[in-house]
Design a protein around this motif. Structure first.
Motif, PDB file in Angstrom:
ATOM      1  N   UNK A   1       0.827  -1.210   0.000  1.00  0.00           N
ATOM      2  CA  UNK A   1       0.000   0.000   0.000  1.00  0.00           C
ATOM      3  C   UNK A   1       0.861   1.260   0.000  1.00  0.00           C
ATOM      4  N   UNK A   2       1.886   1.272   0.825  1.00  0.00           N
ATOM      5  CA  UNK A   2       2.773   2.439   0.907  1.00  0.00           C
ATOM      6  C   UNK A   2       3.571   2.611  -0.375  1.00  0.00           C
ATOM      7  N   UNK A   3       4.123   1.518  -0.897  1.00  0.00           N
ATOM      8  CA  UNK A   3       4.959   1.609  -2.089  1.00  0.00           C
ATOM      9  C   UNK A   3       4.169   2.036  -3.323  1.00  0.00           C
ATOM     10  N   UNK A   4       2.965   1.509  -3.487  1.00  0.00           N
ATOM     11  CA  UNK A   4       2.195   1.907  -4.665  1.00  0.00           C
ATOM     12  C   UNK A   4       1.754   3.366  -4.564  1.00  0.00           C
ATOM     13  N   UNK A   5       1.426   3.814  -3.371  1.00  0.00           N
ATOM     14  CA  UNK A   5       1.094   5.231  -3.186  1.00  0.00           C
ATOM     15  C   UNK A   5       2.317   6.108  -3.447  1.00  0.00           C
ATOM     16  N   UNK A   6       3.478   5.619  -3.061  1.00  0.00           N
ATOM     17  CA  UNK A   6       4.724   6.378  -3.237  1.00  0.00           C
ATOM     18  C   UNK A   6       5.024   6.653  -4.706  1.00  0.00           C
ATOM     19  N   UNK A   7       4.674   5.699  -5.581  1.00  0.00           N
ATOM     20  CA  UNK A   7       4.933   5.917  -7.017  1.00  0.00           C
ATOM     21  C   UNK A   7       3.740   6.573  -7.712  1.00  0.00           C
ATOM     22  N   UNK A   8       2.796   7.061  -6.911  1.00  0.00           N
ATOM     23  CA  UNK A   8       1.688   7.821  -7.474  1.00  0.00           C
ATOM     24  C   UNK A   8       0.479   7.004  -7.872  1.00  0.00           C
ATOM     25  N   UNK A   9       0.407   5.737  -7.421  1.00  0.00           N
ATOM     26  CA  UNK A   9      -0.701   4.867  -7.795  1.00  0.00           C
ATOM     27  C   UNK A   9      -1.232   4.146  -6.560  1.00  0.00           C
ATOM     28  N   UNK A  10      -1.904   4.879  -5.665  1.00  0.00           N
ATOM     29  CA  UNK A  10      -2.446   4.230  -4.471  1.00  0.00           C
ATOM     30  C   UNK A  10      -3.486   3.175  -4.833  1.00  0.00           C
ATOM     31  N   UNK A  11      -3.677   2.230  -3.938  1.00  0.00           N
ATOM     32  CA  UNK A  11      -4.685   1.208  -4.162  1.00  0.00           C
ATOM     33  C   UNK A  11      -6.064   1.839  -4.181  1.00  0.00           C
ATOM     34  N   UNK A  12      -6.911   1.352  -5.065  1.00  0.00           N
ATOM     35  CA  UNK A  12      -8.310   1.775  -5.064  1.00  0.00           C
ATOM     36  C   UNK A  12      -8.903   1.488  -3.686  1.00  0.00           C
ATOM     37  N   UNK A  13      -9.634   2.458  -3.152  1.00  0.00           N
ATOM     38  CA  UNK A  13     -10.267   2.293  -1.855  1.00  0.00           C
ATOM     39  C   UNK A  13      -9.384   2.551  -0.662  1.00  0.00           C
ATOM     40  N   UNK A  14      -8.093   2.798  -0.867  1.00  0.00           N
ATOM     41  CA  UNK A  14      -7.158   2.951   0.250  1.00  0.00           C
ATOM     42  C   UNK A  14      -7.077   4.412   0.684  1.00  0.00           C
ATOM     43  N   UNK A  15      -8.070   4.847   1.437  1.00  0.00           N
ATOM     44  CA  UNK A  15      -8.134   6.260   1.846  1.00  0.00           C
ATOM     45  C   UNK A  15      -6.999   6.644   2.787  1.00  0.00           C
ATOM     46  N   UNK A  16      -6.395   5.674   3.467  1.00  0.00           N
ATOM     47  CA  UNK A  16      -5.276   5.981   4.363  1.00  0.00           C
ATOM     48  C   UNK A  16      -4.070   6.492   3.595  1.00  0.00           C
ATOM     49  N   UNK A  17      -3.932   6.034   2.341  1.00  0.00           N
ATOM     50  CA  UNK A  17      -2.759   6.406   1.544  1.00  0.00           C
ATOM     51  C   UNK A  17      -3.128   7.120   0.247  1.00  0.00           C
ATOM     52  N   UNK A  18      -4.235   7.844   0.263  1.00  0.00           N
ATOM     53  CA  UNK A  18      -4.565   8.705  -0.871  1.00  0.00           C
ATOM     54  C   UNK A  18      -5.470   8.108  -1.917  1.00  0.00           C
ATOM     55  N   UNK A  19      -5.964   6.904  -1.692  1.00  0.00           N
ATOM     56  CA  UNK A  19      -6.879   6.287  -2.648  1.00  0.00           C
ATOM     57  C   UNK A  19      -8.313   6.747  -2.428  1.00  0.00           C
ATOM     58  N   UNK A  20      -9.135   6.539  -3.434  1.00  0.00           N
ATOM     59  CA  UNK A  20     -10.544   6.923  -3.361  1.00  0.00           C
ATOM     60  C   UNK A  20     -11.411   5.690  -3.119  1.00  0.00           C
ATOM     61  N   UNK A  21     -12.431   5.858  -2.261  1.00  0.00           N
ATOM     62  CA  UNK A  21     -13.360   4.753  -2.009  1.00  0.00           C
ATOM     63  C   UNK A  21     -14.639   4.887  -2.823  1.00  0.00           C
ATOM     64  N   UNK A  22     -14.562   5.626  -3.917  1.00  0.00           N
ATOM     65  CA  UNK A  22     -15.747   5.824  -4.755  1.00  0.00           C
ATOM     66  C   UNK A  22     -16.150   4.557  -5.494  1.00  0.00           C
ATOM     67  N   UNK A  23     -15.186   3.678  -5.785  1.00  0.00           N
ATOM     68  CA  UNK A  23     -15.493   2.486  -6.587  1.00  0.00           C
ATOM     69  C   UNK A  23     -15.389   1.191  -5.793  1.00  0.00           C
ATOM     70  N   UNK A  24     -14.754   1.230  -4.646  1.00  0.00           N
ATOM     71  CA  UNK A  24     -14.659   0.054  -3.768  1.00  0.00           C
ATOM     72  C   UNK A  24     -14.460   0.565  -2.354  1.00  0.00           C
ATOM     73  N   UNK A  25     -15.051  -0.117  -1.391  1.00  0.00           N
ATOM     74  CA  UNK A  25     -15.100   0.426  -0.033  1.00  0.00           C
ATOM     75  C   UNK A  25     -14.062  -0.186   0.904  1.00  0.00           C
ATOM     76  N   UNK A  26     -12.995  -0.672   0.373  1.00  0.00           N
ATOM     77  CA  UNK A  26     -11.835  -1.103   1.171  1.00  0.00           C
ATOM     78  C   UNK A  26     -10.659  -1.129   0.223  1.00  0.00           C
ATOM     79  N   UNK A  27      -9.439  -1.144   0.765  1.00  0.00           N
ATOM     80  CA  UNK A  27      -8.300  -1.147  -0.148  1.00  0.00           C
ATOM     81  C   UNK A  27      -8.291  -2.447  -0.965  1.00  0.00           C
TER      82      UNK A  27
END
Length: 308
Positions: free
Chosen positions: A228-254
């Motif tokens: 989760x941290x590494x993918x957010x670091x390269x600018x591609x957070x996991x879908x749903x991962x609000x802790x690391x900058x992802x959006x939960x608009x399409x899925x409600x958990x990382x």
């Protein structure tokens, strides 16, 4: 009762029993436990001490001593058993269930469910997970069924995760080599920081959709929230991962799933591979993003470094 048996090969003739057992993967702690808490060791049916020599062709056997049962209340918790024998079990955990009780999640965990599963079969046992995954990560958890198996499973286990990340990445392999540290004074959050612990994640982008990509991620180190941290670091957070900058608009958990787990059987050394397909929520997102074509779970590497 689990009984282990070994035949002494010619190259171990004259070796002290204790040393011979260590070469077979039996830990010093287990040897001590068999001596003092179990029934002892036997060579061709005769009791033998650990400082005595063993000889070619002898059958060495001993019973694993009884273990203290895990002090967790059995509770019905949803999970499935993907693999089980008397040495190892692989449990397939849904998202939303913690692996073991904590202050915030005192019950309703995978540990509670496993003890309930054993109780329903008239069995007792322990819950000894070798790998732990986050509460909202789904997928495979490897457990040792006894003290003999635990260190051998820990040494041989490799995992491959399926992650749906935001944005489009180039198809093919990539790697993130960046140290991870605690984020500020947060108990939970992590971040990439120069003074962090060495961390390496290798990944392969399997499919690219309109606004998301599907990647198979193999962590080479075991840091908290590493993928989760590494993918957010390269600018591609996991879908749903609000802790690391992802959006939960399409899925409600990382969107992270442990889909492949490989290990060597503790007794036979046989290479074993267990797979778990994408769960419904991730599969629905992958379908919407057209990420399901062009790859097969069975064709992905197990996660061992020599397979990448």
């Amino acid at each position: 009762m689990t009984v282990l048996r070994y035949t002494v090969p010619p190259e171990k003739d004259g070796c002290r029993l204790g040393l011979f057992l260590r070469t077979q993967g039996v830990t010093a702690g287990l040897i001590k436990s068999v001596k003092y808490d179990g029934d002892g060791f036997f060579a061709d049916g005769r009791p033998v001490r650990t400082n005595e020599p063993v000889h070619t062709g002898q059958c060495i056997h001993f019973a694993l001593p009884p273990e203290q049962e895990t002090s967790v209340t059995p509770q019905p918790v949803p999970f499935s058993v993907a693999y089980e024998d008397e040495f190892a079990a692989v449990l397939d955990k849904p998202a939303g269930i913690a692996v073991h009780p904590t202050l915030n999640y005192p019950d309703g965990t995978l540990a509670n469910g496993w003890l309930h599963y054993l109780q329903a079969q008239g069995r007792t046992g322990v819950f000894r997970p070798i790998n732990r995954i986050d509460k909202n990560t789904s997928g495979l958890v490897l457990c040792a069924q006894n003290a003999f198996a635990a260190p051998l499973l820990a040494a041989s286990a490799h995992k491959c995760y399926l992650a749906i990340v935001q944005g489009t990445l180039p198809l093919g392999p990539g790697r993130v080599e960046a140290p991870i540290a605690r984020r500020g004074d947060s108990i939970i959050g992590r971040c990439v920081r120069e003074d962090g612990k060495y961390s390496l994640t290798e990944y392969t982008v399997l499919a690219v959709g309109h606004s998301h990509s599907l990647a198979a991620c193999c962590p080479r180190t075991g840091r908290t929230h590493q993928i989760r941290v590494h993918m957010a670091y390269i600018g591609h957070p996991l879908a749903g991962d609000t802790l690391y900058g992802g959006s939960d608009a399409v899925i409600h958990r990382h969107a992270l799933h442990c889909g492949i787990l490989c290990f060597s059987h503790p007794l036979t050394g046989q290479a074993l591979r267990v797979e778990s397909p994408l769960p419904a929520d991730m599969a629905a997102l992958a379908q919407a993003e057209q990420l399901l074509d062009g790859w097969q779970l069975s064709a992905l590497p197990c996660g061992a470094p020599d397979e990448t």
